[in-house]
Design a protein around this motif. Structure first.
Motif, PDB file in Angstrom:
ATOM      1  N   ILE A 421       5.828   9.307   1.895  1.00  0.00           N
ATOM      2  CA  ILE A 421       4.402   9.930   1.812  1.00  0.00           C
ATOM      3  C   ILE A 421       3.579   9.072   2.885  1.00  0.00           C
ATOM      4  O   ILE A 421       2.840   9.795   3.544  1.00  0.00           O
ATOM      5  CB  ILE A 421       3.854  10.080   0.549  1.00  0.00           C
ATOM      6  CG1 ILE A 421       4.685  11.231  -0.192  1.00  0.00           C
ATOM      7  CG2 ILE A 421       2.436  10.725   0.741  1.00  0.00           C
ATOM      8  CD1 ILE A 421       4.206  11.345  -1.890  1.00  0.00           C
ATOM      9  N   ARG A 422       3.402   7.865   2.711  1.00  0.00           N
ATOM     10  CA  ARG A 422       2.474   7.019   3.583  1.00  0.00           C
ATOM     11  C   ARG A 422       2.996   7.297   5.178  1.00  0.00           C
ATOM     12  O   ARG A 422       2.106   7.468   6.015  1.00  0.00           O
ATOM     13  CB  ARG A 422       2.780   5.329   3.144  1.00  0.00           C
ATOM     14  CG  ARG A 422       1.613   5.134   1.949  1.00  0.00           C
ATOM     15  CD  ARG A 422       1.563   3.798   1.898  1.00  0.00           C
ATOM     16  NE  ARG A 422       0.667   3.676   0.814  1.00  0.00           N
ATOM     17  CZ  ARG A 422      -0.688   3.422   0.933  1.00  0.00           C
ATOM     18  NH1 ARG A 422      -1.119   3.409   2.027  1.00  0.00           N
ATOM     19  NH2 ARG A 422      -1.259   3.154  -0.341  1.00  0.00           N
ATOM     20  N   ALA A 423       4.393   7.104   5.231  1.00  0.00           N
ATOM     21  CA  ALA A 423       4.833   7.274   6.467  1.00  0.00           C
ATOM     22  C   ALA A 423       4.514   8.683   7.269  1.00  0.00           C
ATOM     23  O   ALA A 423       4.513   8.714   8.269  1.00  0.00           O
ATOM     24  CB  ALA A 423       6.398   7.140   6.466  1.00  0.00           C
ATOM     25  N   LEU A 431      -3.324   8.341   8.480  1.00  0.00           N
ATOM     26  CA  LEU A 431      -3.315   6.987   8.229  1.00  0.00           C
ATOM     27  C   LEU A 431      -3.105   6.195   9.307  1.00  0.00           C
ATOM     28  O   LEU A 431      -2.315   6.687  10.258  1.00  0.00           O
ATOM     29  CB  LEU A 431      -2.417   6.526   7.113  1.00  0.00           C
ATOM     30  CG  LEU A 431      -2.768   7.238   5.718  1.00  0.00           C
ATOM     31  CD1 LEU A 431      -1.538   6.723   4.665  1.00  0.00           C
ATOM     32  CD2 LEU A 431      -4.246   6.389   5.251  1.00  0.00           C
ATOM     33  N   LYS A 432      -3.783   4.827   9.702  1.00  0.00           N
ATOM     34  CA  LYS A 432      -3.529   4.254  10.841  1.00  0.00           C
ATOM     35  C   LYS A 432      -2.155   3.516  10.546  1.00  0.00           C
ATOM     36  O   LYS A 432      -1.604   2.958   9.497  1.00  0.00           O
ATOM     37  CB  LYS A 432      -4.595   3.118  10.823  1.00  0.00           C
ATOM     38  CG  LYS A 432      -4.292   2.295  11.968  1.00  0.00           C
ATOM     39  CD  LYS A 432      -5.607   1.213  12.179  1.00  0.00           C
ATOM     40  CE  LYS A 432      -5.658   0.566  13.499  1.00  0.00           C
ATOM     41  NZ  LYS A 432      -6.640  -0.593  13.527  1.00  0.00           N
ATOM     42  N   ARG A 433      -1.021   3.575  11.604  1.00  0.00           N
ATOM     43  CA  ARG A 433       0.149   3.105  11.314  1.00  0.00           C
ATOM     44  C   ARG A 433       0.132   1.559  11.570  1.00  0.00           C
ATOM     45  O   ARG A 433      -0.819   0.970  12.274  1.00  0.00           O
ATOM     46  CB  ARG A 433       0.978   3.708  12.657  1.00  0.00           C
ATOM     47  CG  ARG A 433       2.576   3.280  12.618  1.00  0.00           C
ATOM     48  CD  ARG A 433       3.127   3.676  13.630  1.00  0.00           C
ATOM     49  NE  ARG A 433       3.074   5.292  13.874  1.00  0.00           N
ATOM     50  CZ  ARG A 433       3.725   5.835  13.127  1.00  0.00           C
ATOM     51  NH1 ARG A 433       4.857   5.507  12.218  1.00  0.00           N
ATOM     52  NH2 ARG A 433       3.714   7.329  13.410  1.00  0.00           N
ATOM     53  N   LYS A 434       0.899   0.962  10.577  1.00  0.00           N
ATOM     54  CA  LYS A 434       0.888  -0.580  10.273  1.00  0.00           C
ATOM     55  C   LYS A 434       1.816  -1.011  11.399  1.00  0.00           C
ATOM     56  O   LYS A 434       2.729  -0.596  11.926  1.00  0.00           O
ATOM     57  CB  LYS A 434       1.466  -0.893   8.953  1.00  0.00           C
ATOM     58  CG  LYS A 434       0.376  -0.471   7.911  1.00  0.00           C
ATOM     59  CD  LYS A 434       1.040  -0.733   6.403  1.00  0.00           C
ATOM     60  CE  LYS A 434       0.112  -0.457   5.372  1.00  0.00           C
ATOM     61  NZ  LYS A 434       0.642  -0.846   3.935  1.00  0.00           N
ATOM     62  N   ARG A 463      11.417  15.652  -3.758  1.00  0.00           N
ATOM     63  CA  ARG A 463      10.248  15.408  -4.315  1.00  0.00           C
ATOM     64  C   ARG A 463       8.889  15.257  -3.274  1.00  0.00           C
ATOM     65  O   ARG A 463       7.849  15.120  -3.812  1.00  0.00           O
ATOM     66  CB  ARG A 463      10.391  14.105  -4.956  1.00  0.00           C
ATOM     67  CG  ARG A 463      11.235  14.320  -6.474  1.00  0.00           C
ATOM     68  CD  ARG A 463      11.247  13.053  -7.147  1.00  0.00           C
ATOM     69  NE  ARG A 463      11.514  11.716  -6.525  1.00  0.00           N
ATOM     70  CZ  ARG A 463      12.769  11.130  -6.326  1.00  0.00           C
ATOM     71  NH1 ARG A 463      13.596  11.923  -6.960  1.00  0.00           N
ATOM     72  NH2 ARG A 463      12.677   9.994  -5.657  1.00  0.00           N
ATOM     73  N   ASN A 464       9.375  15.235  -2.013  1.00  0.00           N
ATOM     74  CA  ASN A 464       8.473  15.160  -1.092  1.00  0.00           C
ATOM     75  C   ASN A 464       8.739  15.997   0.179  1.00  0.00           C
ATOM     76  O   ASN A 464       9.879  16.360   0.183  1.00  0.00           O
ATOM     77  CB  ASN A 464       8.058  13.705  -0.916  1.00  0.00           C
ATOM     78  CG  ASN A 464       9.144  12.826  -0.343  1.00  0.00           C
ATOM     79  OD1 ASN A 464       9.737  13.118   0.746  1.00  0.00           O
ATOM     80  ND2 ASN A 464       9.382  11.934  -1.102  1.00  0.00           N
TER      81      ASN A 464
END
Length: 570
Positions: A421-423, A431-434, A463-464
């Protein structure tokens, strides 16, 4: 409800039978609050969960799978050092308190046998797990370090003497004569359940209320009879593990304890606790890990709602575009009536069958011709903005639909889903990419939730969004059946069959409803069609598809029935 002393008593009896003489083969600490100890006995491995979670403190055998960290925490390493390969000598309860002592015999570096005590104190947010050297009664290590600055009564630190929690002045119900118990009750004061709670050790409000209700309005003889029955159940280990799933979920091991219907009984105390707490601690943990993402998504959703509201106001103005064109044409036809400095002019409306007069507002600083040109410009501007605003509203509505799907996925997410989900949020720019410099991207194996219909047909669930797309576009065959809740955020569900039975379709639809925003609703509409009729439009958000040739079935998801169909993960 938290475990009380009575449930702990029943649990210790069960664990003594299951674990004593068993060998500790593995010790893991998947989270800051939980330990998993694998005990091998009679050729079988059993996983013992010890949890000091502030809301879900408990001890029981478990079948749940936990993800372990790459580096074990300090407490875990200390336990491995002292208890690794040790044999469980005894499992005891301290009086009728919520304190369990597990004595383990293991060997030191030179092969001498030594005893160690693992204490588990189940007391809500004050729960602890401590390793103690019984020969000196000294704490070797504790899961949480508590100094005298936090607790004036005792320090829970390595090197400190282990002291039990303060005595509450209550009496062990197994050591209290029934007649003496009744003498301690003041029938004139009333509130008998609270009096029982203050007298008996290990008794929760649920048990004290049940004892008071069973003897309600009875004389002393009735109270003695009820208390004797309560004592007999404990002494004879006459336990009935059951969960009440009414408006408030509760559990207990005594049959006479009144729980809200419907109730479900279990073979063992561990099975009852494992079922009751299943997923609760993880959801609580995931909720903490996803707090920042959830807040971001909800803020983005609110932003889009405000945007739509503002654009709808603009659209309402744009609906009047033709009115400006009409005013411009009428003003052009009546320019001779306008005098310099006029703020309005009254003209005949040639478009009205009755030829009524209407007034047109003017800018007194402009000529009649300039006012007419201004009206035509306003017409062109509103006409163009109507098209743009309509597109922007559609775009914002699509964005809200996407955010709703992500919010639903986060609400039901497991810890292993968060990375996906974060990706996705990084890819979509939320979101800012790490920084991933010098880091090799590992190929991740996708684990779907799998179920087996009553007739044996396999059912897969994503699930996502990442799992949904992979499942529908790559895992499923074109002739397989695809299901999704109708106009409701939810998961993609695949029946691995081109012609499933009616029963299998209903079971899969129930699973689809459970994996959606309407999991707690009844008569949830679920569409189903073949995978070949499902398409992802170009440029669409992750997880979004269109489909046709569908049929709709209405189902009501029941978690207990769905869990019966669940298979082990791939």
């Amino acid at each position: 409800m938290p475990l009380d002393g009575i449930v702990t008593y029943a649990l210790v009896e069960e664990l003594s039978t299951e674990l004593v003489t068993g060998r500790m083969t593995k010790i893991h600490q998947p989270t800051e609050h939980e330990l998993i100890i694998t005990v091998r006995k009679n050729g079988q491995n059993k996983n013992l969960l010890l949890s000091v979670h502030p809301n879900y403190a408990r001890v029981h055998l478990t079948n749940e799978k936990y993800t372990n960290p790459k580096e074990p925490p300090l407490f875990c390493m200390v336990l491995r050092k002292y208890l690794g390969s040790g044999f469980i000598k005894s499992v005891e309860q301290i009086s009728m308190e919520r304190i369990i002592k597990i004595r383990v015999t293991s060997k030191d570096e030179i092969g001498d046998s030594l005893d160690y005590d693992l204490y588990i104190e189940l007391m809500g947010k004050h729960s602890h797990i401590l390793l103690v050297d019984p020969s000196r009664n000294v704490i070797l290590e504790s899961m949480k370090h508590i100094g005298f600055s936090q607790n004036r009564y005792r320090a829970l630190l390595p090197g400190q003497t282990y002291i039990f929690p303060p005595d509450q002045g209550k009496i062990n119900p197994l050591k209290l004569d029934p007649a003496e118990f009744v003498k301690k009750l003041d029938f004139n004061t009333g509130k008998i359940d609270r009096q029982i709670l203050s007298i008996l050790m290990g008794v929760s409000p649920l048990v004290s209320q049940s004892i008071a209700n069973l003897a309600y309005l009875g004389d002393e003889k009735k109270y003695i009879e009820v208390f004797e029955r309560f004592q007999t159940q404990l002494m004879e280990n006459d336990f009935y593990p059951h969960i009440g799933r009414g408006q408030k979920e509760d559990f207990h091991v005594l049959k006479n304890v009144q729980l809200e219907e419907p109730t479900t009984s279990y073979e063992t105390v561990s099975e009852m606790l494992d079922t009751f707490y299943q997923g609760k601690a993880e959801r609580d943990r995931v909720k903490g890990l996803t707090y920042d993402i959830m807040r971001l998504l909800k803020n983005e959703r609110s932003k889009n709602e405000r945007k739509i509201k503002k654009q709808q106001q603009t659209l309402k103005k744009a609906e009047d575009a033709e009115q400006y064109q009409k005013y411009g044409e009428l003003l052009t036809a009546h320019m001779h009536l306008v005098k310099p400095g006029d703020s309005q002019v009254t003209v005949i409306d040639y478009y009205d069958p009755d030829q009524k007069e209407i007034s047109i507002e003017l800018n007194p600083n402009k000529s009649a011709s300039e006012n007419a040109q201004q009206l035509f410009k306003q017409y062109q501007k509103l006409k163009k903005s109507k098209e743009v605003v309509t597109q922007e509203i559609e775009k914002a509505e699509t964005e809200i639909d996407y955010l709703d799907r992500l919010i639903q996925q986060l609400e039901d997410a497991r810890e292993e889903d968060l990375e996906d989900i974060r990706a996705e949020l990084e890819d979509e720019g939320y979101l800012k990419r790490k920084s991933t410099k010098n880091k090799k991207k590992k190929k991740k194996v996708i684990h779907f939730d799998r179920f087996q219909a009553t007739d044996g047909t396999e059912i897969y669930v994503g699930r996502n969004n990442k799992q949904n797309e992979y499942l529908t576009n790559r895992q499923a065959d074109k002739e397989d059946i695809w299901l999704h809740t109708k106009d409701i955020p939810g998961s993609h569900v695949i029946i691995k069959s081109s012609s499933p039975s009616e029963e299998t379709i209903v079971e899969a639809a129930t699973i689809a409803a459970f994996y959606s925003k309407s999991k707690h609703s009844s008569s949830v509409p679920v569409d189903y069609t073949k995978v070949k009729h499902v398409r992802k439009p170009n440029g669409a958000k992750p997880g979004f598809v269109t489909y046709d040739n569908q049929q709709t079935v209405y189902v009501t998801p029941v978690e207990s029935e769905i869990e019966k169909l669940r298979m082990k993960e791939l």
